[in-house]
Design an enzyme around this catalytic site. Structure first.
Site, PDB file in Angstrom:
ATOM      1  N   ARG A 111       0.711  -1.350  -0.142  1.00 25.09           N
ATOM      2  CA  ARG A 111      -0.137  -0.146  -0.044  1.00 25.09           C
ATOM      3  C   ARG A 111       0.872   1.134  -0.062  1.00 25.09           C
ATOM      4  NH1 ARG A 111      -3.828   0.982   5.348  1.00 25.09           N
ATOM      5  NH2 ARG A 111      -4.595   3.001   4.870  1.00 25.09           N
ATOM      6  N   ASN A 162       2.091   1.789  15.102  1.00 25.50           N
ATOM      7  CA  ASN A 162       1.223   0.853  14.477  1.00 25.50           C
ATOM      8  C   ASN A 162       1.286   0.631  12.951  1.00 25.50           C
ATOM      9  OD1 ASN A 162      -0.159   3.175  14.062  1.00 25.50           O
ATOM     10  ND2 ASN A 162      -2.182   2.209  14.745  1.00 25.50           N
ATOM     11  N   THR A 188       9.744   5.025  18.858  1.00 24.63           N
ATOM     12  CA  THR A 188      10.801   4.609  19.046  1.00 24.63           C
ATOM     13  C   THR A 188      10.793   2.975  18.633  1.00 24.63           C
ATOM     14  OG1 THR A 188      11.424   5.996  20.615  1.00 24.63           O
ATOM     15  CG2 THR A 188      12.219   3.595  21.227  1.00 24.63           C
ATOM     16  N   GLU A 258      -3.320  13.799  13.789  1.00 25.32           N
ATOM     17  CA  GLU A 258      -3.929  12.857  13.444  1.00 25.32           C
ATOM     18  C   GLU A 258      -4.009  11.932  14.738  1.00 25.32           C
ATOM     19  OE1 GLU A 258      -5.968  12.368  11.174  1.00 25.32           O
ATOM     20  OE2 GLU A 258      -5.373  13.706   9.801  1.00 25.32           O
ATOM     21  N   CYS A 292      -6.125   3.325  14.716  1.00 23.55           N
ATOM     22  CA  CYS A 292      -7.031   4.220  15.067  1.00 23.55           C
ATOM     23  C   CYS A 292      -8.390   4.149  14.539  1.00 23.55           C
ATOM     24  CB  CYS A 292      -6.158   5.730  14.798  1.00 23.55           C
ATOM     25  SG  CYS A 292      -6.178   5.613  12.785  1.00 23.55           S
ATOM     26  N   THR A 293      -8.512   3.432  13.388  1.00 30.24           N
ATOM     27  CA  THR A 293      -9.963   3.257  13.015  1.00 30.24           C
ATOM     28  C   THR A 293     -10.524   1.951  13.298  1.00 30.24           C
ATOM     29  OG1 THR A 293      -8.758   2.318  10.930  1.00 30.24           O
ATOM     30  CG2 THR A 293      -9.409   4.683  11.012  1.00 30.24           C
TER      31      THR A 293
HETATM   32  P1  NAP Z   1       2.184   8.051  20.865  1.00 25.31           P
HETATM   33  O1  NAP Z   1       2.674   7.212  22.313  1.00 25.31           O
HETATM   34  O2  NAP Z   1       1.315   9.235  21.290  1.00 25.31           O
HETATM   35  O3  NAP Z   1       3.671   8.441  20.220  1.00 25.31           O
HETATM   36  C1  NAP Z   1       3.633   8.890  18.896  1.00 25.31           C
HETATM   37  C2  NAP Z   1       4.724   9.588  18.500  1.00 25.31           C
HETATM   38  O4  NAP Z   1       4.948  10.458  19.237  1.00 25.31           O
HETATM   39  C3  NAP Z   1       6.009   8.470  18.739  1.00 25.31           C
HETATM   40  O5  NAP Z   1       6.773   8.680  17.778  1.00 25.31           O
HETATM   41  C4  NAP Z   1       6.375   9.113  20.042  1.00 25.31           C
HETATM   42  O6  NAP Z   1       7.998   8.750  20.245  1.00 25.31           O
HETATM   43  C5  NAP Z   1       6.172  10.626  20.033  1.00 25.31           C
HETATM   44  N1  NAP Z   1       6.252  11.355  21.061  1.00 25.31           N
HETATM   45  C6  NAP Z   1       6.027  10.900  22.130  1.00 25.31           C
HETATM   46  N2  NAP Z   1       6.394  12.021  23.197  1.00 25.31           N
HETATM   47  C7  NAP Z   1       6.657  13.069  22.408  1.00 25.31           C
HETATM   48  C8  NAP Z   1       7.049  14.347  22.638  1.00 25.31           C
HETATM   49  N3  NAP Z   1       6.910  15.050  23.933  1.00 25.31           N
HETATM   50  N4  NAP Z   1       7.556  15.350  21.462  1.00 25.31           N
HETATM   51  C9  NAP Z   1       7.738  14.690  20.299  1.00 25.31           C
HETATM   52  N5  NAP Z   1       7.106  13.551  20.204  1.00 25.31           N
HETATM   53  C10 NAP Z   1       6.860  12.582  20.920  1.00 25.31           C
HETATM   54  O7  NAP Z   1       1.308   7.055  20.010  1.00 25.31           O
HETATM   55  P2  NAP Z   1       1.558   5.414  19.572  1.00 25.31           P
HETATM   56  O8  NAP Z   1       1.423   4.737  20.853  1.00 25.31           O
HETATM   57  O9  NAP Z   1       2.770   5.145  18.835  1.00 25.31           O
HETATM   58  O10 NAP Z   1       0.332   5.083  18.584  1.00 25.31           O
HETATM   59  C11 NAP Z   1      -0.950   4.779  19.371  1.00 25.31           C
HETATM   60  C12 NAP Z   1      -2.017   6.244  18.999  1.00 25.31           C
HETATM   61  O11 NAP Z   1      -1.866   6.727  17.963  1.00 25.31           O
HETATM   62  C13 NAP Z   1      -3.501   5.705  19.452  1.00 25.31           C
HETATM   63  O12 NAP Z   1      -3.957   6.890  20.154  1.00 25.31           O
HETATM   64  C14 NAP Z   1      -4.122   5.906  17.994  1.00 25.31           C
HETATM   65  O13 NAP Z   1      -5.298   6.015  17.982  1.00 25.31           O
HETATM   66  C15 NAP Z   1      -3.083   6.899  17.392  1.00 25.31           C
HETATM   67  N6  NAP Z   1      -3.055   6.941  16.135  1.00 25.31           N
HETATM   68  C16 NAP Z   1      -3.925   7.868  15.309  1.00 25.31           C
HETATM   69  C17 NAP Z   1      -4.011   7.692  13.805  1.00 25.31           C
HETATM   70  C18 NAP Z   1      -4.548   8.763  12.863  1.00 25.31           C
HETATM   71  O14 NAP Z   1      -4.625   8.936  11.830  1.00 25.31           O
HETATM   72  N7  NAP Z   1      -5.694   9.487  13.536  1.00 25.31           N
HETATM   73  C19 NAP Z   1      -3.202   6.776  13.272  1.00 25.31           C
HETATM   74  C20 NAP Z   1      -2.324   5.929  14.018  1.00 25.31           C
HETATM   75  C21 NAP Z   1      -2.207   5.916  15.330  1.00 25.31           C
HETATM   76  P3  NAP Z   1       8.425   7.555  21.187  1.00 25.31           P
HETATM   77  O15 NAP Z   1       7.893   6.251  20.375  1.00 25.31           O
HETATM   78  O16 NAP Z   1       9.774   7.594  21.153  1.00 25.31           O
HETATM   79  O17 NAP Z   1       7.869   7.675  22.537  1.00 25.31           O
HETATM   80  O1  G3H Z   2      -4.134   3.435  12.959  1.00 25.40           O
HETATM   81  C1  G3H Z   2      -4.626   4.236  12.343  1.00 25.40           C
HETATM   82  C2  G3H Z   2      -4.481   4.049  10.574  1.00 25.40           C
HETATM   83  O2  G3H Z   2      -4.564   5.300  10.201  1.00 25.40           O
HETATM   84  C3  G3H Z   2      -5.321   3.130  10.285  1.00 25.40           C
HETATM   85  O3  G3H Z   2      -5.443   2.806   9.240  1.00 25.40           O
HETATM   86  O4  G3H Z   2      -7.934   2.025   8.577  1.00 25.40           O
HETATM   87  O5  G3H Z   2      -5.852   1.689   7.104  1.00 25.40           O
HETATM   88  O6  G3H Z   2      -6.044   0.514   9.200  1.00 25.40           O
HETATM   89  P1  G3H Z   2      -6.327   1.678   8.482  1.00 25.40           P
END
Ligand code: NAP
Ligand code: G3H
Length: 485
Positions: A111, A162, A188, A258, A292-293
């Site tokens: 993709r 993810n 990370t 996002e 996220c979705t």
């Molecule tokens: P996360 O813990 O918020 O981490 C996301 C990114 O932010 C990582 O690269 C993390 O680095 C970095 N980060 C953390 N603290 C920071 C700071 N103070 N300054 C700059 N960067 C920082 O999220 P995750 O656990 O990876 O992902 C899961 C979340 O993402 C869920 O809530 C999901 O719904 C959301 N998500 C949303 C979408 C969307 O398109 N809406 C898509 C995918 C995921 P480190 O890993 O080094 O901490």
């Molecule tokens: O985790 C969030 C992604 O943006 C979801 O993408 O709906 O293709 O799984 P997806």
């Protein structure tokens, strides 16, 4: 082709086209959530490394901005071809590092190659406009505004664990085609996959310094990069907690966010329940709900709830639980902290009277798919985002109650409505406070050229190839003032 990026599994960082160590020489170990084996070590960069990298990104961007669009597109097309060529190695790294199953990892890479090709072609259609002065009272056609879209400068791309390849590329490729340089900070856990991706762009011919990487502990360098005065755009995907924090401290820098979601599947009386059950089960449990979705709550009309659950139950029973390498549907969660959190939400619901239909079994990070019925709005699982394989069913009396509960969430990413009645579908779609409503389908981001946005705590700005390119350019107007004769 990846021999330069590591030595004995100690991965380096991409700086000015070369793979180097950080000045600290400190590294962070990355272990697999699937089997706890060491995947590799990444550089723990410090503030000095970041300053040096940003100076380099700034300098490289000036030449890249002058590179013709055709040439930029050619390099991106090469990157897509290289990604496809290396699909086996990269998808294996994704399986190891973030525990995604084999077929989903392969499909993520495929993709992403398509995403890059589409972005390269879309760039060639980047257009400005001319606006006549006479459109506004008191001005004549002798005044003409020539509006072009120009790069913004340095884009800081921060991605979540993810989708370590796809959600990194969804920032990097549109930023690059628009003529920006990119400072890429992967999650990370997901960084090694991200570094492979950076080498794909590097080997495809992205000029030195136009794409640089930053790895390290966000507790040490996170706030420093997002507040760095030379960053011109922040493109972030991750949790609402971190996104909100960044938005608060970053100051007046444009950003795209996002964030988290609590996507509802609303099932009305006249829905095709076989189709709805299939979509809801896939939507809720794929990659153990770490999307996220993912469907994160079902709002179903009481009179059809038993039938829907009866149709979902065997589908959940059939999900394969195990290892990503065996292509299981349900795999260990990314870390034990997340697994503990999901377990707390399940325990809270059961303690407050929810009915366990299936699941609530756990071996370390591996949580079995769990379905809870009779969930009510006093339970945490009705509101919080689990990022794990648990689905709450909330029974409602009618469509209005479903809409009210759906909208009472702090989140507003996507939602689904299952119904055969087009009028009800549009009524629900119109009322839901979300970025996207799916009619008779599970929530999902793709196809990746569609607009994808979250409202409320789910984010700001719109992803999607054309929308992302547009967000990472600014408008420059040159005004012609012609003489009267
Ligand atoms: P996360 O813990 O918020 O981490 C996301 C990114 O932010 C990582 O690269 C993390 O680095 C970095 N980060 C953390 N603290 C920071 C700071 N103070 N300054 C700059 N960067 C920082 O999220 P995750 O656990 O990876 O992902 C899961 C979340 O993402 C869920 O809530 C999901 O719904 C959301 N998500 C949303 C979408 C969307 O398109 N809406 C898509 C995918 C995921 P480190 O890993 O080094 O901490
Ligand atoms: O985790 C969030 C992604 O943006 C979801 O993408 O709906 O293709 O799984 P997806």
């Amino acid at each position: 082709m990846f021999e330069n990026i590591h030595a004995n599994k100690t991965y380096k960082t991409l700086y000015n086209g070369n793979w180097i160590q950080s000045t600290t020489k400190n590294t962070i170990q990355i272990k697999s959530p699937a089997n706890n084996c060491l995947v590799g070590e990444i550089q723990s960069m410090n503030k000095e490394d970041i300053d040096k990298t940003i100076i380099n990104s700034q300098c490289a961007q000036k030449t890249w901005a002058q590179t013709p669009m055709n040439k930029r597109a050619e390099i991106l097309h090469k990157a897509a071809v290289l990604l496809e060529k290396n699909i086996n190695e990269i998808s294996y790294i994704i399986q190891l590092e973030v525990g995604k199953n084999k077929s989903s990892a392969i499909s993520e890479v495929k993709r992403t190659a398509d995403f890059i090709k589409f972005t390269a072609d879309e760039g060639k259609h980047l257009k400005g406009e001319t606006i006549g002065g006479e459109n506004f009272p008191g001005f004549s056609k002798n005044k003409i505004s020539l509006v072009t879209k120009i790069p913004i400068g340095i884009v800081l791309a921060i991605s979540p664990f993810n989708y370590p390849i796809n959600l990194s590329t969804s920032k990097i490729a549109p930023a690059l085609i628009a003529g920006n340089s990119v400072l890429f900070k992967p999650a990370t856990q997901g960084a090694i996959s991200g570094l492979y991706l950076a080498e794909i762009f590097n080997a495809a011919g992205i000029p030195k310094g136009v794409l640089n990487t930053v790895t390290g502990k966000s507790s040490e360098i996170g706030d420093y990069i997002v507040t760095h005065p030379d960053i011109n755009f922040i493109n972030f995907t991750g949790s609402t907690k971190v996104g909100t924090h960044i938005a608060k401290i970053a100051g007046m820098v444009p950003m795209m966010m996002e964030l988290g979601g609590k996507d509802a599947a609303i099932v009305l009386k006249d829905a095709d329940l076989d189709d709805a059950a299939k979509d809801i089960v896939t939507g809720a449990y794929n990659y153990s709900g770490q999307r996220c979705t993912a469907v994160k709550r079902v709002l179903v009309i009481n009179s059809i709830a038993d039938e829907l659950i009866a149709k979902m139950n065997p589908l959940i029973n059939n999900l394969k639980v195990g290892s990503p390498f065996e292509d299981a549907d349900i795999i260990p969660l990314i870390n034990s902290k997340n697994a503990d959190y999901v377990q707390q939400l399940i325990d809270d619901a059961l303690n407050k009277g929810a009915k366990l239909i299936i699941g609530n079994k756990r071996t370390d990070n591996l949580l079995y798919p769990t379905l809870l019925d009779n969930v009510n709005t006093n339970m945490r699982i009705a509101w919080e985002e689990p990022f794990g394989p648990v689905l709450p069913i909330i029974r409602v009396n009618d469509l209005n109650e479903a809409i009210n509960i759906a909208n009472a969430s702090e989140y507003g990413l996507q939602s689904s409505v299952f119904t055969k009645d087009i009028n009800n579908a549009f009524l629900v779609a119109d009322k839901l406070q979300v970025g996207t409503v799916q009619v008779n389908n599970q929530p999902e981001r793709g196809p990746d050229h569609f607009p994808f946005s979250g409202v409320k705590a789910s984010g700001m700005g719109t992803q999607g190839i054309r929308y992302s390119i547009d967000a990472m350019t600014s408008r420059k107007a040159v005004i012609l003032n012609l003489s009267n004769n």
